[in-house]
Write an enzyme that holds these catalytic residues in place. Structure first.
Site, PDB file in Angstrom:
ATOM      1  N   SER A 293      -8.458  -4.838   4.823  1.00 14.62           N
ATOM      2  CA  SER A 293      -8.983  -4.564   3.486  1.00 14.62           C
ATOM      3  C   SER A 293      -9.398  -5.833   2.738  1.00 14.62           C
ATOM      4  CB  SER A 293      -7.963  -3.770   2.663  1.00 14.62           C
ATOM      5  OG  SER A 293      -7.639  -2.582   3.318  1.00 14.62           O
TER       6      SER A 293
ATOM      7  N   HIS B 218       2.603   3.019  -8.855  1.00 15.24           N
ATOM      8  CA  HIS B 218       2.399   1.583  -9.096  1.00 15.24           C
ATOM      9  C   HIS B 218       3.596   1.000  -9.848  1.00 15.24           C
ATOM     10  CE1 HIS B 218      -1.551   1.942  -7.493  1.00 15.24           C
ATOM     11  NE2 HIS B 218      -2.074   2.574  -8.516  1.00 15.24           N
TER      12      HIS B 218
ATOM     13  N   ARG C 222       1.914  -4.960   6.131  1.00 13.24           N
ATOM     14  CA  ARG C 222       1.174  -3.925   5.395  1.00 13.24           C
ATOM     15  C   ARG C 222       1.968  -2.631   5.470  1.00 13.24           C
ATOM     16  NH1 ARG C 222      -5.088  -2.534   4.494  1.00 13.24           N
ATOM     17  NH2 ARG C 222      -4.716  -0.832   3.054  1.00 13.24           N
TER      18      ARG C 222
ATOM     19  N   LEU D 206      10.846 -20.637  -4.067  1.00 11.16           N
ATOM     20  CA  LEU D 206       9.762 -19.770  -3.585  1.00 11.16           C
ATOM     21  C   LEU D 206       8.522 -19.844  -4.484  1.00 11.16           C
ATOM     22  CD1 LEU D 206       9.018 -17.209  -1.696  1.00 11.16           C
ATOM     23  CD2 LEU D 206       9.641 -15.884  -3.709  1.00 11.16           C
TER      24      LEU D 206
ATOM     25  N   THR E  24     -10.840  -7.045  -5.301  1.00  7.29           N
ATOM     26  CA  THR E  24     -12.135  -6.986  -6.001  1.00  7.29           C
ATOM     27  C   THR E  24     -12.718  -5.564  -5.906  1.00  7.29           C
ATOM     28  OG1 THR E  24     -13.050  -7.953  -3.976  1.00  7.29           O
ATOM     29  CG2 THR E  24     -12.825  -9.416  -5.853  1.00  7.29           C
ATOM     30  N   GLU E  25     -12.245  -4.799  -4.931  1.00  6.02           N
ATOM     31  CA  GLU E  25     -12.746  -3.416  -4.762  1.00  6.02           C
ATOM     32  C   GLU E  25     -11.980  -2.418  -5.651  1.00  6.02           C
ATOM     33  OE1 GLU E  25     -12.054  -5.468  -2.018  1.00  6.02           O
ATOM     34  OE2 GLU E  25     -14.202  -5.911  -1.917  1.00  6.02           O
TER      35      GLU E  25
ATOM     36  N   TRP F  74     -11.620  -2.274  -8.724  1.00  3.99           N
ATOM     37  CA  TRP F  74     -12.277  -1.915  -9.993  1.00  3.99           C
ATOM     38  C   TRP F  74     -12.938  -0.551  -9.909  1.00  3.99           C
ATOM     39  CZ3 TRP F  74     -10.865  -4.914 -13.853  1.00  3.99           C
ATOM     40  CH2 TRP F  74     -10.566  -6.253 -13.605  1.00  3.99           C
TER      41      TRP F  74
ATOM     42  N   ASP G  41       0.832  -1.201   0.000  1.00  2.00           N
ATOM     43  CA  ASP G  41       0.000   0.000   0.000  1.00  2.00           C
ATOM     44  C   ASP G  41       0.870   1.256   0.000  1.00  2.00           C
ATOM     45  OD1 ASP G  41      -2.278   1.504   0.062  1.00  2.00           O
ATOM     46  OD2 ASP G  41      -2.792   1.085   2.138  1.00  2.00           O
ATOM     47  N   GLY G  42       0.318   2.321  -0.566  1.00  2.00           N
ATOM     48  CA  GLY G  42       0.987   3.620  -0.497  1.00  2.00           C
ATOM     49  C   GLY G  42       1.580   4.100  -1.814  1.00  2.00           C
TER      50      GLY G  42
HETATM   51  C1  FPP Z   1      -2.281   0.173  -3.206  1.00  2.00           C
HETATM   52  O1  FPP Z   1      -1.717   1.456  -3.190  1.00  2.00           O
HETATM   53  C2  FPP Z   1      -1.683  -0.605  -4.271  1.00  2.00           C
HETATM   54  C3  FPP Z   1      -2.365  -1.216  -5.271  1.00  2.00           C
HETATM   55  C4  FPP Z   1      -3.829  -1.213  -5.391  1.00  2.00           C
HETATM   56  C5  FPP Z   1      -1.647  -1.929  -6.346  1.00  2.00           C
HETATM   57  C6  FPP Z   1      -0.435  -2.657  -5.904  1.00  2.00           C
HETATM   58  C7  FPP Z   1       0.338  -3.098  -7.070  1.00  2.00           C
HETATM   59  C8  FPP Z   1       1.687  -3.074  -7.127  1.00  2.00           C
HETATM   60  C9  FPP Z   1       2.558  -2.658  -6.027  1.00  2.00           C
HETATM   61  C10 FPP Z   1       2.391  -3.556  -8.329  1.00  2.00           C
HETATM   62  C11 FPP Z   1       2.104  -5.009  -8.535  1.00  2.00           C
HETATM   63  C12 FPP Z   1       3.060  -5.629  -9.397  1.00  2.00           C
HETATM   64  C13 FPP Z   1       2.794  -6.727 -10.133  1.00  2.00           C
HETATM   65  C14 FPP Z   1       3.912  -7.395 -10.791  1.00  2.00           C
HETATM   66  C15 FPP Z   1       1.447  -7.267 -10.316  1.00  2.00           C
HETATM   67  P1  FPP Z   1      -2.665   2.719  -3.391  1.00  2.00           P
HETATM   68  O2  FPP Z   1      -2.738   2.993  -4.844  1.00  2.00           O
HETATM   69  O3  FPP Z   1      -3.982   2.465  -2.739  1.00  2.00           O
HETATM   70  O4  FPP Z   1      -1.862   3.824  -2.643  1.00  2.00           O
HETATM   71  P2  FPP Z   1      -2.490   5.053  -1.837  1.00  2.00           P
HETATM   72  O5  FPP Z   1      -3.253   4.447  -0.675  1.00  2.00           O
HETATM   73  O6  FPP Z   1      -1.287   5.814  -1.396  1.00  2.00           O
HETATM   74  O7  FPP Z   1      -3.372   5.817  -2.776  1.00  2.00           O
END
Ligand code: FPP
Length: 258
Positions: free
Chosen positions: A214, A55, A206, A149, A84-85, A87, A38-39
């Site tokens: 979540s 991302h 987390r 792994l 699922t949320e 989207w 997250d973040g």
């Molecule tokens: C939440 O941060 C993060 C996500 C919803 C996407 C996580 C995905 C990645 C870290 C990349 C995944 C990589 C692969 C290879 C599939 P947020 O967008 O909610 O952050 P915020 O809370 O600061 O807005």
């Protein structure tokens, strides 16, 4: 000063990362680590960048942490990549997130194969775009015989739906005479979840300072140790991961006993 959440921090730490890794490996390493990454959005905002830049940076961290987890001898690493949320986010952001598995696997699949990593996925495949599913299925196929792994992506995953689907399947099997209702126990029920065949996570991490689950692995996290950190996922590095494992190793797990 004593750090109550992470008492390990209060003790002396060996200096180098490789010393800390050796020390970790000499003790019980968590077999299954699950991470809520997250973040990313806040990381991007702090830099006046679009959210998707966060991302993308987060994807690079996945590579680093996968390599380290494998090196430590972790058996399974489950990463919450899309719920699922999620989207509900703007279409442009969803489209970007759905392209990340392709980009990640397009670049790193040879490395994962070489490092004996097996790629798996939990979540509802049906709603994923064909290109996303294709990339994941290709990676699953090319790594299926690997014994290192297990890198398990939670993609379009939601725990409540998972549990409801499992309940429905249990009821069907009872109706069809395949399952005796008197014999339904925790182990039987677990085998109806998407995580069937995986052991429950030992450690949940987390990032980004949010202290909630979540809708992530609600059944499977019943006895898991939690590690929350304020670090934003794109800033999360090997030292942070090592620290989480050290904190885990400093805890006593009693599973309700004394
Ligand atoms: C939440 O941060 C993060 C996500 C919803 C996407 C996580 C995905 C990645 C870290 C990349 C995944 C990589 C692969 C290879 C599939 P947020 O967008 O909610 O952050 P915020 O809370 O600061 O807005």
């Amino acid at each position: 000063m004593l750090n109550k959440l992470n008492p390990w921090k209060s003790q002396n730490q060996p200096s180098s990362l490789s010393d800390r890794i050796s020390q970790i490996k000499s003790q019980e390493v968590p077999a299954h680590i699950a991470i809520i990454m997250d973040g990313n959005g806040r990381w991007a905002k702090k830099r006046s960048l679009p959210r998707v830049a966060g991302h993308h940076e987060g994807m690079k961290v996945v590579r680093k942490i996968t390599r380290l987890a494998n090196k430590l001898g972790v058996k399974t690493l489950t990463l919450y990549a899309f719920s699922t949320e999620n989207w509900k986010r703007p279409k442009m952001e969803v489209d970007f997130l759905m392209k990340l598995p392709e980009e990640f696997l397009g670049t790193f699949l040879p490395e994962l194969v070489e490092e004996n990593v097996r790629v798996t996925m939990i979540g509802h495949k049906e709603k994923l775009p064909a290109h996303t599913l294709k990339a994941i299925e290709k990676a699953m196929e090319s790594t299926k015989d690997n014994t290192g792994l297990v890198l398990n992506f939670a993609l379009n995953y939601g725990s409540r739906v998972e549990i409801i689907e499992a309940v429905k399947q249990v009821l069907n099997d009872v109706d069809d005479g395949k399952l005796d209702r008197e014999r339904i126990d925790e182990e039987t029920f677990s085998s109806y979840l998407m995580t069937s065949g995986f052991q429950d996570p030992d450690l949940l991490i987390r990032t980004s300072g949010e202290i909630r689950l979540s809708n992530f692995m609600l059944w499977q996290l019943a006895y898991t140790e939690f590690f929350f950190t304020d670090v934003l996922w794109p800033d999360f590095n090997e030292e942070h991961f090592v620290e989480a494992v050290e904190v885990f190793q400093g805890r006593q797990r009693r599973y309700g006993g004394v």
